[in-house]
Motif scaffolding. Structure first.
Motif, PDB file in Angstrom:
ATOM      1  N   TRP A  50     -13.423   3.667  11.583  1.00 20.67           N
ATOM      2  CA  TRP A  50     -12.211   3.293  11.555  1.00 20.67           C
ATOM      3  C   TRP A  50     -11.520   3.262  10.042  1.00 20.67           C
ATOM      4  O   TRP A  50     -10.209   2.886  10.098  1.00 20.67           O
ATOM      5  CB  TRP A  50     -11.895   1.895  12.097  1.00 20.67           C
ATOM      6  CG  TRP A  50     -12.884   1.115  11.920  1.00 20.67           C
ATOM      7  CD1 TRP A  50     -13.901   0.679  12.873  1.00 20.67           C
ATOM      8  CD2 TRP A  50     -13.068   0.145  10.821  1.00 20.67           C
ATOM      9  NE1 TRP A  50     -14.848  -0.305  12.376  1.00 20.67           N
ATOM     10  CE2 TRP A  50     -14.269  -0.598  10.936  1.00 20.67           C
ATOM     11  CE3 TRP A  50     -12.467  -0.047   9.652  1.00 20.67           C
ATOM     12  CZ2 TRP A  50     -14.481  -1.644  10.054  1.00 20.67           C
ATOM     13  CZ3 TRP A  50     -12.663  -0.786   8.413  1.00 20.67           C
ATOM     14  CH2 TRP A  50     -13.953  -1.620   9.012  1.00 20.67           C
ATOM     15  N   ASN A  51     -12.307   3.299   9.236  1.00 21.41           N
ATOM     16  CA  ASN A  51     -11.795   3.088   7.879  1.00 21.41           C
ATOM     17  C   ASN A  51     -11.037   3.669   7.309  1.00 21.41           C
ATOM     18  O   ASN A  51      -9.924   3.356   6.547  1.00 21.41           O
ATOM     19  CB  ASN A  51     -12.879   2.537   6.845  1.00 21.41           C
ATOM     20  CG  ASN A  51     -13.953   3.710   6.705  1.00 21.41           C
ATOM     21  OD1 ASN A  51     -14.271   4.454   7.623  1.00 21.41           O
ATOM     22  ND2 ASN A  51     -14.813   3.655   5.622  1.00 21.41           N
ATOM     23  N   PHE A  52     -11.197   5.210   7.335  1.00 18.17           N
ATOM     24  CA  PHE A  52     -10.739   6.338   6.823  1.00 18.17           C
ATOM     25  C   PHE A  52     -10.463   7.412   7.893  1.00 18.17           C
ATOM     26  O   PHE A  52     -11.002   8.499   7.828  1.00 18.17           O
ATOM     27  CB  PHE A  52     -11.110   7.072   5.356  1.00 18.17           C
ATOM     28  CG  PHE A  52     -11.052   6.122   4.252  1.00 18.17           C
ATOM     29  CD1 PHE A  52      -9.881   6.501   3.439  1.00 18.17           C
ATOM     30  CD2 PHE A  52     -11.888   4.943   4.155  1.00 18.17           C
ATOM     31  CE1 PHE A  52      -9.830   5.642   2.260  1.00 18.17           C
ATOM     32  CE2 PHE A  52     -11.590   4.140   2.830  1.00 18.17           C
ATOM     33  CZ  PHE A  52     -10.518   4.615   1.786  1.00 18.17           C
ATOM     34  N   GLY A 104      -5.224  -4.450   1.522  1.00 16.35           N
ATOM     35  CA  GLY A 104      -4.452  -5.076   2.870  1.00 16.35           C
ATOM     36  C   GLY A 104      -5.407  -5.742   3.375  1.00 16.35           C
ATOM     37  O   GLY A 104      -6.472  -6.163   3.054  1.00 16.35           O
ATOM     38  N   PRO A 105      -5.402  -5.717   4.693  1.00 10.45           N
ATOM     39  CA  PRO A 105      -6.107  -6.311   5.523  1.00 10.45           C
ATOM     40  C   PRO A 105      -7.484  -5.709   6.005  1.00 10.45           C
ATOM     41  O   PRO A 105      -7.345  -4.480   5.770  1.00 10.45           O
ATOM     42  CB  PRO A 105      -5.258  -6.545   7.042  1.00 10.45           C
ATOM     43  CG  PRO A 105      -4.562  -5.299   7.002  1.00 10.45           C
ATOM     44  CD  PRO A 105      -4.205  -5.298   5.574  1.00 10.45           C
ATOM     45  N   GLU A 130      -1.713   1.235  11.974  1.00  7.55           N
ATOM     46  CA  GLU A 130      -2.884   1.174  12.842  1.00  7.55           C
ATOM     47  C   GLU A 130      -4.005   0.722  12.002  1.00  7.55           C
ATOM     48  O   GLU A 130      -5.054   0.058  12.494  1.00  7.55           O
ATOM     49  CB  GLU A 130      -3.077   2.240  13.607  1.00  7.55           C
ATOM     50  CG  GLU A 130      -4.060   2.227  14.663  1.00  7.55           C
ATOM     51  CD  GLU A 130      -4.492   3.537  15.359  1.00  7.55           C
ATOM     52  OE1 GLU A 130      -4.865   3.264  16.439  1.00  7.55           O
ATOM     53  OE2 GLU A 130      -4.756   4.531  14.866  1.00  7.55           O
ATOM     54  N   VAL A 131      -4.223   1.404  10.769  1.00  4.19           N
ATOM     55  CA  VAL A 131      -5.489   1.192  10.053  1.00  4.19           C
ATOM     56  C   VAL A 131      -5.207  -0.026   9.161  1.00  4.19           C
ATOM     57  O   VAL A 131      -6.312  -0.472   8.641  1.00  4.19           O
ATOM     58  CB  VAL A 131      -5.844   2.672   9.154  1.00  4.19           C
ATOM     59  CG1 VAL A 131      -6.756   2.536   8.342  1.00  4.19           C
ATOM     60  CG2 VAL A 131      -5.594   3.788  10.178  1.00  4.19           C
ATOM     61  N   GLY A 132      -4.286  -0.366   8.825  1.00  6.35           N
ATOM     62  CA  GLY A 132      -3.838  -1.338   7.735  1.00  6.35           C
ATOM     63  C   GLY A 132      -3.861  -0.833   6.299  1.00  6.35           C
ATOM     64  O   GLY A 132      -4.070  -1.634   5.431  1.00  6.35           O
ATOM     65  N   ALA A 133      -3.705   0.482   6.489  1.00  8.00           N
ATOM     66  CA  ALA A 133      -4.137   0.997   4.789  1.00  8.00           C
ATOM     67  C   ALA A 133      -2.888   0.841   4.235  1.00  8.00           C
ATOM     68  O   ALA A 133      -1.637   1.018   4.371  1.00  8.00           O
ATOM     69  CB  ALA A 133      -4.227   2.811   5.268  1.00  8.00           C
ATOM     70  N   PRO A 134      -3.287   0.503   2.835  1.00  8.44           N
ATOM     71  CA  PRO A 134      -1.934   0.368   1.865  1.00  8.44           C
ATOM     72  C   PRO A 134      -1.117   1.692   1.716  1.00  8.44           C
ATOM     73  O   PRO A 134      -1.814   2.684   1.700  1.00  8.44           O
ATOM     74  CB  PRO A 134      -2.634  -0.143   0.635  1.00  8.44           C
ATOM     75  CG  PRO A 134      -3.916  -0.626   1.089  1.00  8.44           C
ATOM     76  CD  PRO A 134      -4.272   0.177   2.264  1.00  8.44           C
TER      77      PRO A 134
END
Length: 489
Positions: A159-161, A333-334, A95-99
């Motif tokens: 949304w970032n963290f 990531g994205p 969902e977050v695109g978090a590595p």
């Protein structure tokens, strides 16, 4: 238990998991552009019910005074997150695109472990302070100072963290005795909604104490700032939105905590290991595609070694190719959405229009037809007046700026409407600390030191915000101070 059952999340209102009266909205994988599922879409009526539940739980139950219950509930939530950490990890990556590598740190496991700080603090905190007997105005009095919960806290998060910021608000607010209404960003609703599932199924937190309201409509979150039943708003996000939160909250004079934007400077002094410092700056700016408010995005280097610094930064950044966040080796990531990718591209275009150049990167990677990817980019040839040096981009973009000595480096660092973070590199630690003392920022990294920790306060100067999150200062943001005097014989 499958978190987010049937790929559809629900609201948490007054202890119940319920559908949103506005229907549902999609949540999207930013690396693939595929729809993961849907989230409950709350309306103004749902938010009204959530605020009412939080108000009742604070006013009419013993939550605010029952430290043992609060500590137990927080620890139960922490254990539930530990027990489901692998499911949470996959959800966060998708969902977050978090590595994947970041989920072992600030994207997931770090914030879960940090919940202990609020619980530990509540257990050991001096809720009352005895000031002894004095005779102000000639009247002998026994005096004490009490610290009490503020009341209903509206928490609005980005949304970032999402795990880090959601838990950095919920944990201390609950530990201090408040009830909470959490409104997360519409880009990452599941990261918040799963907390509702875990709270209902695995904790003794009473109904109404935590309410989680996901919505595609930002106006639903704005109701928290306007509603007189809400005693405090804790907001993390853009400076522009922070101004709106502050203005709306002023109508009822509620307390606000604001953690806002940043345009932080990484200062390299003339005695530093230039290549090592520039490599670290480039790595930091690329991590999680640069989507961090405290990331240092202005690399300020000695003018005599400017070209060398640009080459060193570009050498590192060009090797950090944007990639699949499920891959354990991915650093960049994205970005979160097509809208954000296009916004970053507009900033990159402005750099060229102002006479800058790209030492590496500069746009969407040619080998990614899908996904919201931007190449890690080093911008050279501009000074601190350029748009890309003044405004928060929130992407993997590093602007290299020349300085003419220590005083000029400090001037450039402080020549910003923001004051969130900063870094100083020097072979002379005393010299570096002297520079750090002159930087108008809330956090400083000296020679690679890490300030991010549950017991360290985080926040900024100037337009980077008001107040502090985490640490004892962050816990006390959620308390009122009451002075009590009793006539003494």
């Amino acid at each position: 238990m499958a978190l987010v059952d049937s790929a559809e999340s629900r609201l948490l209102i007054d202890g119940k998991l319920v559908a949103g009266s506005g229907g549902t909205f999609a949540t999207v994988n930013p690396a693939t552009e595929e729809t993961l599922g849907v989230a409950a879409d709350a309306s103004a009526a749902d938010m009204d019910a959530a605020i009412g539940a939080a108000r009742h739980a604070f006013d009419d139950t013993d939550w605010a005074t029952n430290v043992e219950l609060r500590v137990r509930g927080i620890r139960q939530l922490q254990q539930a997150m530990r027990d489901h950490v692998e499911e949470l990890r996959e959800l966060t990556i998708a969902e977050v695109g978090a590595p994947r590598m970041l989920t072992s740190a600030a994207q997931l496991e770090g914030p879960v472990e940090d919940l202990s700080f609020g619980a530990d603090t509540a257990e050991s905190y001096s809720w009352t302070t005895d000031l002894g007997i004095a005779s102000p105005m000639g009247i002998k009095s026994k005096r004490m100072v009490a610290r009490e919960a503020i009341g209903v806290v509206g928490a609005i998060t980005p949304w970032n963290f999402p795990h880090q910021i959601n838990l950095a608000k919920i944990g201390p607010a609950l530990a201090a005795g408040n009830t909470v209404v959490l409104k997360p960003a519409p880009d990452t609703p599941w990261a918040a909604a799963v907390l509702g599932e875990l709270i209902v199924e695995h904790t003794d937190i009473p109904p109404g104490v935590v309410n989680i309201v996901t919505s595609s409509d930002h106006a639903v979150g704005a109701l928290l700032s306007k509603d007189p039943r809400v005693d405090m708003v804790s907001f993390t996000g853009s400076t522009r939105t922070g101004r709106a939160v502050m203005a709306d909250s002023a109508q009822t004079l509620k307390k606000v905590f604001l953690e806002l934007g940043g345009k932080s400077a990484f200062l390299v002094l003339d005695d530093a290991d230039l290549a090592g410092a520039c490599a670290m700056a480039a790595f930091t700016a690329s991590m999680h595609a640069g989507q961090g408010c405290a990331i240092t995005t202005r690399l300020v280097v000695p003018r005599a070694r400017y070209d060398e610094a640009v080459d060193a930064a570009a050498g590192t950044m060009s090797g950090l190719k944007p990639g699949d966040p499920t891959n354990p080796g991915t650093i960049c990531g994205p970005v979160i959405s097509a809208l954000q990718r296009d916004r970053i591209q507009a900033y990159l275009d402005s750099a060229i229009a102002e006479g800058g150049r790209f030492a590496c990167g500069g746009g969407r990677p040619a080998d990614h037809d899908t996904g919201f990817f931007i190449e890690p980019t080093v911008i050279a040839g501009l000074d601190n007046n350029a748009k890309v040096a003044r405004e928060e981009i929130f992407g993997p973009v590093l602007t290299v700026i020349a300085h003419d000595g220590d005083d000029d480096a400090v001037r450039i660092a402080n020549d910003s409407p923001y004051g969130l973070s900063g870094t100083v590199f020097s072979a002379d630690e005393e010299r570096a600390h002297g520079i750090a003392a002159r930087m108008r920022v809330g956090t400083v990294n000296v020679n690679g030191g890490v300030w991010y920790s549950a017991d360290m306060p985080f926040g900024g100067y100037k337009q980077s915000g008001i107040g502090r999150e985490m640490g004892l200062a962050g816990f006390e943001e959620y308390l009122e101070t009451k002075a009590i005097a009793t006539a003494a014989q």
